[in-house]
Design an enzyme around this catalytic site. Sequence first.
Site, short mmCIF file in Angstrom:
data_model
loop_
_atom_site.label_atom_id
_atom_site.label_comp_id
_atom_site.label_asym_id
_atom_site.label_seq_id
_atom_site.Cartn_x
_atom_site.Cartn_y
_atom_site.Cartn_z
N ARG A 158 -36.94 113.49 -3.49
CA ARG A 158 -38.02 112.74 -3.09
C ARG A 158 -37.87 111.38 -3.84
O ARG A 158 -37.87 110.31 -3.22
CB ARG A 158 -39.24 113.07 -3.08
CG ARG A 158 -40.63 112.21 -2.44
CD ARG A 158 -39.97 111.36 -1.32
NE ARG A 158 -39.29 111.99 -0.24
CZ ARG A 158 -38.67 111.52 0.88
NH1 ARG A 158 -38.32 110.29 0.75
NH2 ARG A 158 -38.43 112.22 1.88
N LYS A 193 -42.29 87.72 -4.68
CA LYS A 193 -43.15 88.83 -4.05
C LYS A 193 -42.55 89.85 -4.07
O LYS A 193 -42.01 90.32 -3.07
CB LYS A 193 -43.36 88.04 -2.87
CG LYS A 193 -43.97 86.83 -2.67
CD LYS A 193 -44.19 86.01 -1.10
CE LYS A 193 -45.05 84.83 -1.46
NZ LYS A 193 -45.19 83.90 -0.08
N LYS A 225 -45.99 74.29 -7.66
CA LYS A 225 -46.62 74.25 -6.62
C LYS A 225 -47.76 73.81 -6.37
O LYS A 225 -48.20 72.90 -7.23
CB LYS A 225 -46.59 75.82 -6.31
CG LYS A 225 -45.47 76.67 -6.22
CD LYS A 225 -45.55 78.35 -5.99
CE LYS A 225 -46.23 78.48 -4.84
NZ LYS A 225 -45.27 78.34 -3.64
N GLU A 254 -42.55 71.82 -4.84
CA GLU A 254 -42.99 72.02 -3.46
C GLU A 254 -43.65 70.85 -3.00
O GLU A 254 -44.57 70.11 -3.80
CB GLU A 254 -44.11 73.47 -3.52
CG GLU A 254 -44.37 73.58 -2.23
CD GLU A 254 -45.50 74.78 -2.22
OE1 GLU A 254 -45.07 76.07 -2.16
OE2 GLU A 254 -46.57 74.52 -2.51
N ASP A 275 -42.40 72.92 2.08
CA ASP A 275 -43.51 73.97 2.63
C ASP A 275 -44.08 73.62 3.96
O ASP A 275 -44.56 72.64 4.34
CB ASP A 275 -44.67 73.98 1.68
CG ASP A 275 -45.56 74.99 1.87
OD1 ASP A 275 -45.14 76.19 2.18
OD2 ASP A 275 -46.76 74.79 1.69
#
Length: 339
Positions: A158, A193, A225, A254, A275
């Site tokens: 597993r 992410k 950002k 950004e 963006d």
Amino acid sequence: MSTPDRPQPVSLPLPTLGPPAEAGGCGDGCGCGAGEDFDLDPLECGLDPDLAQLLAEAGLDPVQVEDIAHMAIEEDLDQGVDITTVATVAEDSRSAGDFTAREAGTVAGLHIAEAVLSVVCTDEFEVERHVEDGDRVEAGQKLLTVRTRTRDLLTAERSALNLLCRLSGIATTTARWVDALEGTTTQVRDTRKTTPGLRALEKYAVRCGGGVNHRMSLSDAALVKDNHVVAAGGVAAAFKLVREEFPGVAIEVEVDTLHQVREVLDAGADLILLDNFTPAETAEAVAIVGGQAFLESSGRLTLDNARAYADTGVNFLAVGALTHSSPILDIGLDLRAEA
């Protein structure tokens, strides 16, 4: 359907304008360590030296992979034993296990599955590799055959499959984006992410699928950002502060308006992240920049509209879903008893 090159270790300097890197490499500003000579001292890495070398050649740290393998098994056993296996399988039983694709896709993580087996097996085990990471496979195709003690094979099953299925799912999704962009100069690349603790493996899976990596960590490159812009008092101000503090680091900024594109281009940004621009707005941004910086699209991106964005001439599509939302590739282990 073309098959992308298998992932190759790549050493990256600061970005330079020109054609994109070969499929399967890292992106500008990436710090994945691909191409590094990882320390393979057996006192630090308990994996088989040949396996450790294969991992290092793929841009992975063998010590980190071994640690992840131990963590997965320790979580599964929870300081106990595999109760079902110990009760039902004779101690001296040996078997062959075929890791087999249940559906078509792109494979990633075979050597990582081997690492899990390596930390579990109390006796020598034999591995037969039928495919390599980055290969596209069909349902029913054998990927890897392992021969060892049955108890060890079942105990490792597993944990090995969890990693193999997860990474192959990421590679499979990435390959779909690569197919959608075929014939253009645009490349799909990942974001930060990622699953905590698995970033290096998940970004490796992106490379297996033919995508490229963005930065591996906050210290690889700068990405200014919206919240940095607010804190600094403006886009140009944020860029200037980063450039002054870290003059040798690639800086991506950004933006969400064409005015900001002009502003950060004049300031000297290496990369500009568009963006939530529409394809039409993206085409305008490409015309404004005129090859003076790299351009990356983010937001609103889907497989259905990927080609429309690529046709604008943007350099990269940033797709966080590659690592945060890819479904697994269904892979199973088929046991065969051996004398």
